[in-house]
Design a protein around this motif. Structure first.
Motif, PDB file in Angstrom:
ATOM      1  N   ASN A 161      33.616  38.519  41.832  1.00 32.59           N
ATOM      2  CA  ASN A 161      34.278  39.368  40.830  1.00 32.59           C
ATOM      3  C   ASN A 161      33.883  38.911  39.437  1.00 32.59           C
ATOM      4  N   VAL A 165      35.514  39.152  35.478  1.00 34.19           N
ATOM      5  CA  VAL A 165      36.599  39.533  34.578  1.00 34.19           C
ATOM      6  C   VAL A 165      36.170  39.223  33.151  1.00 34.19           C
ATOM      7  N   PHE A 188      36.527  43.845  36.022  1.00 33.02           N
ATOM      8  CA  PHE A 188      37.774  44.128  35.303  1.00 33.02           C
ATOM      9  C   PHE A 188      37.568  43.730  33.842  1.00 33.02           C
ATOM     10  N   ASP A 232      33.316  49.579  41.664  1.00 31.07           N
ATOM     11  CA  ASP A 232      34.712  49.181  41.479  1.00 31.07           C
ATOM     12  C   ASP A 232      34.833  48.554  40.093  1.00 31.07           C
ATOM     13  N   LYS A 233      35.268  49.344  39.119  1.00 34.78           N
ATOM     14  CA  LYS A 233      35.389  48.820  37.757  1.00 34.78           C
ATOM     15  C   LYS A 233      36.626  49.403  37.078  1.00 34.78           C
ATOM     16  N   THR A 234      37.302  48.542  36.329  1.00 34.78           N
ATOM     17  CA  THR A 234      38.566  48.910  35.683  1.00 34.78           C
ATOM     18  C   THR A 234      38.554  48.466  34.237  1.00 34.78           C
ATOM     19  N   LYS A 252      41.202  48.296  30.769  1.00 38.74           N
ATOM     20  CA  LYS A 252      42.564  48.493  30.273  1.00 38.74           C
ATOM     21  C   LYS A 252      42.718  47.895  28.877  1.00 38.74           C
ATOM     22  N   TRP A 278      45.076  42.419  39.301  1.00 39.13           N
ATOM     23  CA  TRP A 278      43.731  42.847  39.719  1.00 39.13           C
ATOM     24  C   TRP A 278      43.073  41.780  40.591  1.00 39.13           C
ATOM     25  N   HIS A 319      41.547  41.391  44.656  1.00 38.61           N
ATOM     26  CA  HIS A 319      40.106  41.222  44.827  1.00 38.61           C
ATOM     27  C   HIS A 319      39.730  39.798  45.250  1.00 38.61           C
TER      28      HIS A 319
END
Length: 358
Positions: free
Chosen positions: A163, A165, A292, A318-320, A322, A344, A348
């Motif tokens: 992942n 971040v 993320f 898969d990407k977010t 905020k 998140w 994951h």
């Protein structure tokens, strides 16, 4: 109504005012607070750079977190004390955490480039974290310019990064908090820091402190808040930690400083896909792992527009993205970074299966 030691009646308002001025006096006269890190051990070291391992209090996830912070500041902003530590918050939530401390270069490190930091230090530190943890993969989490380096290494390495971040991350360097005239001058080649960096060889921490003080209100406005909230002991303690950190700037290798301004601010090579690090072309489209990214609504250092382009440049399905309430430094100083990541990350990260005993 209570009385003081002299037997004088004191209203609640007077007591609060007296406490406020007593706190301000203590701040001006007492030494800077000690920063007590979350329990840790050194698992790798190269030159001034150290890799710290912070074990989870009660491990819940097999996937460890590798935290990367900016080369321009001291890393302890991510671990400033119990109750407001990003590292401590993550270990409380059940994550093993590896924190890379770049250290502060001396004159002998003047030739260190971003290539050295990213390939020789960061990539090798991730390898060591993977061996130490015996995990199959790892989560990279980068904050500010640490997010930029985390994105770069994720795009060029073959290491198993599960992942990614990125918090308050600059990707587009054509905009920012640098005054427009300065930025225009840098981009046109009319303003250069090359001779300055060559003269100093390794830029002193005092210069970087003054540079940040000129460019960001976080180095001035908190003093106004302090005068109005000095009666609040918890706030004062956090303020003292932040004050210590803002004045405790790292030095910076001259070669890396030149590269930062020329390749990023002048030519914006990362955004354009033209950046070379360690002979490898940095193309963010190579990032395919879950991503993320988040910004802060009151960030005066890294603008949201600087972070957003990464969402289109990566290949991750898969990407977010905020936006959260808060400022750039408060994200770390309050420990909010950990709480923002957790929903998140927990979804994951591979959770440890606990054996049920009948």
């Amino acid at each position: 109504m209570s009385t003081n030691a002299l037997g004088i009646n004191m209203s609640p308002q007077i007591k609060r005012e007296a406490k406020r001025w007593n706190q301000l006096y203590k701040i001006m006269t007492e030494p800077k607070p000690d920063i007590v890190p979350t329990p840790r051990e050194c698992v790798w070291k190269r030159n001034k750079t150290t890799l710290w391992f912070h074990p989870a209090k009660e491990k819940r996830y097999e996937t460890p977190i590798f935290l990367v912070y900016s080369l321009l500041n001291k890393v302890y902003i991510l671990d400033v004390g119990e109750g407001s530590s990003v590292v401590g918050g993550l270990t409380e939530l059940g994550y093993d955490v590896y924190l890379l401390d770049w250290g502060s270069p001396g004159l002998e490190d003047r030739e260190l480039t971003l290539d050295n930091y990213i390939v020789d230090y960061l990539e090798n530190a991730v390898k060591r974290a993977l061996r130490h943890s015996r995990a199959n993969d790892i989560t990279m989490a980068g904050y500010c310019l640490g997010g930029t380096t985390a994105a770069i290494i994720t795009s060029i390495t073959k290491l198993p990064i599960k992942n990614l971040v990125l918090a308050a991350v600059p990707i587009d360097f054509s905009i920012g908090i640098v005054p427009d005239k300065w930025l225009e001058g840098i981009q046109k080649g009319q303003l250069s820091f090359d001779r300055f960096a060559e003269a100093h060889e390794t830029l002193p921490s005092e210069f970087l402190y003054l540079m940040f003080r000129m460019l960001s209100p976080i180095y001035g406005s908190p003093k106004i808040n302090l005068f109005t909230r000095a009666h609040d002991e918890k706030y004062v303690e956090k303020w003292r930690r932040m004050d210590k950190w803002t004045k405790d700037t790292a030095s910076f290798a001259g070669a890396a400083f030149k590269q930062l301004f020329n390749d990023f601010y002048k030519d914006n090579k990362l955004l354009k896909g033209e950046l070379l690090i360690g002979g490898r072309k940095v193309e963010l489209k190579n990032i395919k792992c879950p991503l993320f990214v988040f910004s802060c609504s009151r960030d005066n250092l890294i603008l949201e527009q600087q972070s957003l382009p990464v969402m289109e440049l990566v290949s991750s399905e898969d990407k977010t993205y905020k936006v959260f309430e808060g400022g750039h430094v408060s994200l770390a100083l309050t420990g909010a970074f950990a709480g923002i990541m957790d929903p998140w990350l927990s979804a994951h990260s591979k959770e440890i299966l606990k054996v049920q005993h009948n």
